[in-house]
Write a protein that holds these residues in place. Structure first.
Motif, PDB file in Angstrom:
ATOM      1  N   VAL A 149       0.333  -0.965  -0.521  1.00  0.00           N
ATOM      2  CA  VAL A 149       0.077  -0.560  -0.290  1.00  0.00           C
ATOM      3  C   VAL A 149       0.766   1.460   0.194  1.00  0.00           C
ATOM      4  O   VAL A 149       2.182   1.678   0.270  1.00  0.00           O
ATOM      5  CB  VAL A 149      -1.225   0.045   1.072  1.00  0.00           C
ATOM      6  CG1 VAL A 149      -1.847   1.232   1.513  1.00  0.00           C
ATOM      7  CG2 VAL A 149      -1.640  -1.139   1.788  1.00  0.00           C
ATOM      8  N   ILE A 150       0.624   2.306  -0.825  1.00  0.00           N
ATOM      9  CA  ILE A 150       1.025   3.563  -1.046  1.00  0.00           C
ATOM     10  C   ILE A 150       0.150   4.339  -0.426  1.00  0.00           C
ATOM     11  O   ILE A 150      -0.478   4.431  -1.488  1.00  0.00           O
ATOM     12  CB  ILE A 150       1.772   3.765  -2.158  1.00  0.00           C
ATOM     13  CG1 ILE A 150       2.770   2.530  -2.695  1.00  0.00           C
ATOM     14  CG2 ILE A 150       2.661   5.074  -2.201  1.00  0.00           C
ATOM     15  CD1 ILE A 150       3.577   2.928  -4.054  1.00  0.00           C
ATOM     16  N   HIS A 151       1.023   5.186   0.457  1.00  0.00           N
ATOM     17  CA  HIS A 151      -0.222   6.863   0.610  1.00  0.00           C
ATOM     18  C   HIS A 151       1.154   7.667  -0.702  1.00  0.00           C
ATOM     19  O   HIS A 151       2.488   7.628  -0.349  1.00  0.00           O
ATOM     20  CB  HIS A 151       0.285   6.823   1.822  1.00  0.00           C
ATOM     21  CG  HIS A 151      -0.611   8.487   2.194  1.00  0.00           C
ATOM     22  ND1 HIS A 151      -1.668   8.101   3.216  1.00  0.00           N
ATOM     23  CD2 HIS A 151      -0.344   9.124   2.571  1.00  0.00           C
ATOM     24  CE1 HIS A 151      -2.221   9.626   2.993  1.00  0.00           C
ATOM     25  NE2 HIS A 151      -1.291  10.501   3.107  1.00  0.00           N
ATOM     26  N   ALA A 152       0.272   8.582  -1.447  1.00  0.00           N
ATOM     27  CA  ALA A 152       0.424   9.287  -2.288  1.00  0.00           C
ATOM     28  C   ALA A 152       1.388  10.170  -1.815  1.00  0.00           C
ATOM     29  O   ALA A 152       1.229  11.246  -3.027  1.00  0.00           O
ATOM     30  CB  ALA A 152      -0.348   9.247  -3.302  1.00  0.00           C
ATOM     31  N   ARG A 153       1.446  10.393  -0.359  1.00  0.00           N
ATOM     32  CA  ARG A 153       2.186  11.424  -0.125  1.00  0.00           C
ATOM     33  C   ARG A 153       3.534  11.942   0.457  1.00  0.00           C
ATOM     34  O   ARG A 153       3.894  10.559   0.895  1.00  0.00           O
ATOM     35  CB  ARG A 153       1.270  12.435   0.371  1.00  0.00           C
ATOM     36  CG  ARG A 153       0.586  12.829  -0.323  1.00  0.00           C
ATOM     37  CD  ARG A 153      -0.751  14.229   0.771  1.00  0.00           C
ATOM     38  NE  ARG A 153      -1.364  13.405   1.498  1.00  0.00           N
ATOM     39  CZ  ARG A 153      -2.688  13.883   0.982  1.00  0.00           C
ATOM     40  NH1 ARG A 153      -2.984  14.790   0.964  1.00  0.00           N
ATOM     41  NH2 ARG A 153      -3.411  12.811   1.952  1.00  0.00           N
ATOM     42  N   THR A 154       4.567  12.528   0.524  1.00  0.00           N
ATOM     43  CA  THR A 154       5.831  12.194   1.494  1.00  0.00           C
ATOM     44  C   THR A 154       5.146  12.321   3.009  1.00  0.00           C
ATOM     45  O   THR A 154       4.075  12.853   2.882  1.00  0.00           O
ATOM     46  CB  THR A 154       7.224  13.614   1.326  1.00  0.00           C
ATOM     47  OG1 THR A 154       6.666  14.578   1.076  1.00  0.00           O
ATOM     48  CG2 THR A 154       7.503  12.688  -0.603  1.00  0.00           C
ATOM     49  N   LYS A 155       6.438  12.143   3.543  1.00  0.00           N
ATOM     50  CA  LYS A 155       6.107  11.921   5.725  1.00  0.00           C
ATOM     51  C   LYS A 155       5.955  14.005   5.671  1.00  0.00           C
ATOM     52  O   LYS A 155       4.712  14.421   6.350  1.00  0.00           O
ATOM     53  CB  LYS A 155       6.956  11.860   6.548  1.00  0.00           C
ATOM     54  CG  LYS A 155       6.807  11.676   7.266  1.00  0.00           C
ATOM     55  CD  LYS A 155       7.683  13.310   8.191  1.00  0.00           C
ATOM     56  CE  LYS A 155       6.808  13.343   9.937  1.00  0.00           C
ATOM     57  NZ  LYS A 155       6.917  14.571  10.271  1.00  0.00           N
ATOM     58  N   ILE A 156       6.960  14.826   4.831  1.00  0.00           N
ATOM     59  CA  ILE A 156       6.966  16.599   5.383  1.00  0.00           C
ATOM     60  C   ILE A 156       5.461  16.892   5.476  1.00  0.00           C
ATOM     61  O   ILE A 156       4.805  17.721   4.702  1.00  0.00           O
ATOM     62  CB  ILE A 156       8.042  16.440   4.881  1.00  0.00           C
ATOM     63  CG1 ILE A 156       9.117  16.345   5.361  1.00  0.00           C
ATOM     64  CG2 ILE A 156       7.902  18.304   4.981  1.00  0.00           C
ATOM     65  CD1 ILE A 156       9.806  16.254   6.334  1.00  0.00           C
ATOM     66  N   GLN A 157       4.282  16.187   3.464  1.00  0.00           N
ATOM     67  CA  GLN A 157       3.462  16.645   2.951  1.00  0.00           C
ATOM     68  C   GLN A 157       2.403  16.240   3.896  1.00  0.00           C
ATOM     69  O   GLN A 157       1.572  16.762   3.970  1.00  0.00           O
ATOM     70  CB  GLN A 157       3.444  16.417   1.752  1.00  0.00           C
ATOM     71  CG  GLN A 157       4.224  16.429   0.181  1.00  0.00           C
ATOM     72  CD  GLN A 157       4.077  16.095  -0.644  1.00  0.00           C
ATOM     73  OE1 GLN A 157       3.663  15.351  -0.789  1.00  0.00           O
ATOM     74  NE2 GLN A 157       5.133  16.618  -1.833  1.00  0.00           N
ATOM     75  N   GLY A 158       2.914  14.975   5.037  1.00  0.00           N
ATOM     76  CA  GLY A 158       1.550  14.901   6.166  1.00  0.00           C
ATOM     77  C   GLY A 158       0.153  14.262   5.412  1.00  0.00           C
ATOM     78  O   GLY A 158       0.200  13.524   4.785  1.00  0.00           O
ATOM     79  N   TYR A 159      -0.745  15.220   5.663  1.00  0.00           N
ATOM     80  CA  TYR A 159      -1.956  14.973   4.808  1.00  0.00           C
ATOM     81  C   TYR A 159      -1.906  16.122   3.835  1.00  0.00           C
ATOM     82  O   TYR A 159      -3.468  16.234   3.767  1.00  0.00           O
ATOM     83  CB  TYR A 159      -3.364  14.836   5.932  1.00  0.00           C
ATOM     84  CG  TYR A 159      -3.063  13.548   6.776  1.00  0.00           C
ATOM     85  CD1 TYR A 159      -2.968  12.426   5.917  1.00  0.00           C
ATOM     86  CD2 TYR A 159      -2.266  13.715   7.570  1.00  0.00           C
ATOM     87  CE1 TYR A 159      -2.659  10.774   6.398  1.00  0.00           C
ATOM     88  CE2 TYR A 159      -1.967  12.081   7.874  1.00  0.00           C
ATOM     89  CZ  TYR A 159      -1.973  10.975   7.888  1.00  0.00           C
ATOM     90  OH  TYR A 159      -1.335   9.630   9.151  1.00  0.00           O
ATOM     91  N   LYS A 160      -1.276  16.956   3.792  1.00  0.00           N
ATOM     92  CA  LYS A 160      -1.685  17.901   3.219  1.00  0.00           C
ATOM     93  C   LYS A 160      -1.853  17.773   1.580  1.00  0.00           C
ATOM     94  O   LYS A 160      -1.830  16.910   0.635  1.00  0.00           O
ATOM     95  CB  LYS A 160      -0.557  19.059   2.494  1.00  0.00           C
ATOM     96  CG  LYS A 160      -1.034  20.767   2.510  1.00  0.00           C
ATOM     97  CD  LYS A 160       0.561  21.572   1.479  1.00  0.00           C
ATOM     98  CE  LYS A 160      -0.022  22.942   1.102  1.00  0.00           C
ATOM     99  NZ  LYS A 160       1.013  23.638   1.413  1.00  0.00           N
ATOM    100  N   PRO A 161      -3.565  17.938   1.263  1.00  0.00           N
ATOM    101  CA  PRO A 161      -4.063  18.037  -0.335  1.00  0.00           C
ATOM    102  C   PRO A 161      -2.815  18.736  -1.043  1.00  0.00           C
ATOM    103  O   PRO A 161      -2.641  19.586  -0.889  1.00  0.00           O
ATOM    104  CB  PRO A 161      -5.414  18.173  -0.515  1.00  0.00           C
ATOM    105  CG  PRO A 161      -5.507  18.721   0.925  1.00  0.00           C
ATOM    106  CD  PRO A 161      -4.902  18.764   1.651  1.00  0.00           C
ATOM    107  N   PRO A 162      -2.920  18.003  -2.538  1.00  0.00           N
ATOM    108  CA  PRO A 162      -3.555  16.552  -3.132  1.00  0.00           C
ATOM    109  C   PRO A 162      -2.741  15.287  -2.568  1.00  0.00           C
ATOM    110  O   PRO A 162      -1.489  16.004  -2.788  1.00  0.00           O
ATOM    111  CB  PRO A 162      -4.034  17.443  -4.455  1.00  0.00           C
ATOM    112  CG  PRO A 162      -2.589  17.789  -4.904  1.00  0.00           C
ATOM    113  CD  PRO A 162      -2.256  18.851  -3.847  1.00  0.00           C
ATOM    114  N   ALA A 163      -2.887  14.042  -2.908  1.00  0.00           N
ATOM    115  CA  ALA A 163      -2.744  14.135  -3.036  1.00  0.00           C
ATOM    116  C   ALA A 163      -2.141  13.004  -4.309  1.00  0.00           C
ATOM    117  O   ALA A 163      -2.795  13.337  -5.214  1.00  0.00           O
ATOM    118  CB  ALA A 163      -3.271  11.762  -2.797  1.00  0.00           C
ATOM    119  N   HIS A 164      -0.700  12.346  -4.651  1.00  0.00           N
ATOM    120  CA  HIS A 164       0.324  12.422  -5.927  1.00  0.00           C
ATOM    121  C   HIS A 164       0.148  11.155  -6.427  1.00  0.00           C
ATOM    122  O   HIS A 164       0.478  10.433  -6.604  1.00  0.00           O
ATOM    123  CB  HIS A 164       1.258  13.462  -5.761  1.00  0.00           C
ATOM    124  CG  HIS A 164       1.642  14.817  -5.225  1.00  0.00           C
ATOM    125  ND1 HIS A 164       0.662  15.609  -6.164  1.00  0.00           N
ATOM    126  CD2 HIS A 164       1.463  14.917  -3.742  1.00  0.00           C
ATOM    127  CE1 HIS A 164       0.866  16.261  -4.954  1.00  0.00           C
ATOM    128  NE2 HIS A 164       1.817  16.336  -4.328  1.00  0.00           N
TER     129      HIS A 164
END
Length: 248
Positions: A97-112
Motif C-alpha cells: 500500500v502506498i500513501h501518495a504523499r511524503t512524510k513532510i507533506q503529511g495529509y496536505k492535499p492533494p495526494a499525488h
C-alpha cells in the motif's frame, strides 16, 4: 510497527498464532511520537532497515499468512519511491500500500496518485493506492491515474460510511448513488450504543466527543451533519446530542 527485525518477527509469529489473518508492516505513519521512537515513516530514510524488517518477518511467518507493507512516497521527496517499492517486493512482501504523499507533506492535499503509476507498472505484487479517496469519483480517477490494483480508504470511510460499498458495486458494474442522510443517521445511535455498555459519566463525555468528531467529518458530505454539529458541538452528554438529532 517498529524498527527491530527480530522483535517484529517474534511479535508477528505470535500474532498469527493468536488468530491474526496476516501481518501488515506500517512504514507510513507520520506521527511525531512514533517517528521519534524510530517507527513509521522515519524508516523511509533507511531503505535497508525496511528490507531487513520485511525479510525477517516474512521468514518467521508461515507462508499461508500474507505479509504486507505500507509506505509513503518518501520522507521529503518522491525520487526514491520506486527503488524502495522494489526492495519491499524483493524482501518478500505479498502486497504494498502506498500513501501518495511524503512524510513532510503529511495529509496536505492533494495526494499525488500519478507518482504511483511507475511503481504499479514495475512490481509484480499488488500495489494499492491510498490518500484523498473521499468519493466514488475519486476512486475512479485514482485507479485510472495510478494504475493500481485497488485502493485503501481511511478517513474517506469515516466521512462517507458507504463509500466502500459504492466502490465494490462499481467494480461489479453497478453505479450506486451516495446514500441519503436518512440511511446514515441510524448509524449514530448504533455507534453510541456499541461504545457505552459499561459507560460512566466520564465515559459518556468521551463517547460524545468521538460522536461529534464523526459528525464533523460527515459534514464534508452531508449538510444535515453540519447542521447537527453546529448545534451540538459544545454539548457533553448523549441526552443533549440526541435531543437535537431526534428533533429532526
Amino acid at each position: 510497527m517498529g524498527n527491530n527485525p527480530e522483535t517484529l518477527a517474534r511479535s508477528a509469529r505470535k500474532a498469527v498464532k493468536l488468530g491474526s489473518p496476516g501481518i501488515d508492516l506500517n512504514f507510513g505513519c507520520p506521527a511525531k511520537t512514533v517517528n521519534k521512537h524510530k517507527g513509521g515513516a522515519v524508516l523511509l530514510k533507511e531503505p535497508e532497515s525496511i528490507f531487513q524488517i520485511i525479510k525477517t518477518v516474512r521468514e518467521e511467518v508461515p507462508s499461508e499468512f500474507p505479509v504486507t507493507a505500507k509506505m509513503r512516497l518518501g520522507w521529503d521527496c518522491h525520487k526514491g519511491a520506486l527503488k524502495l517499492a522494489q526492495q519491499i517486493e524483493a524482501a518478500g512482501a505479498d502486497e504494498l500500500v502506498i500513501h501518495a504523499r511524503t512524510k513532510i507533506q503529511g495529509y496536505k492535499p492533494p495526494a499525488h496518485w500519478h507518482f504511483l503509476k511507475e511503481i504499479s507498472d514495475s512490481l509484480s505484487i499488488p500495489v494499492v493506492a491510498n490518500g484523498d479517496i473521499w468519493t466514488l469519483e475519486d476512486y475512479k480517477e485514482c485507479i485510472e491515474v495510478s494504475g493500481c490494483d485497488d485502493v485503501m480508504i481511511g478517513r474517506g470511510a469515516i466521512a462517507s460510511p458507504f463509500l466502500s460499498k459504492q466502490i465494490r458495486d462499481y467494480q461489479n458494474g453497478i453505479e450506486s448513488p451516495l446514500p441519503q442522510w436518512e440511511e446514515i443517521e441510524p448509524l449514530l445511535t448504533e455507534f453510541y450504543d456499541a461504545c457505552e455498555p459499561n459507560g460512566t459519566a466520564r465515559h459518556d463525555i468521551q463517547i460524545t466527543g468521538r460522536l461529534k468528531q464523526w459528525l464533523h467529518m460527515l459534514s464534508w458530505q452531508y449538510t444535515e451533519a453540519k447542521t447537527i454539529f453546529d448545534q451540538v458541538k459544545r454539548f457533553k452528554t448523549r441526552s443533549e446530542v440526541f435531543e437535537v438529532i431526534d428533533r429532526r
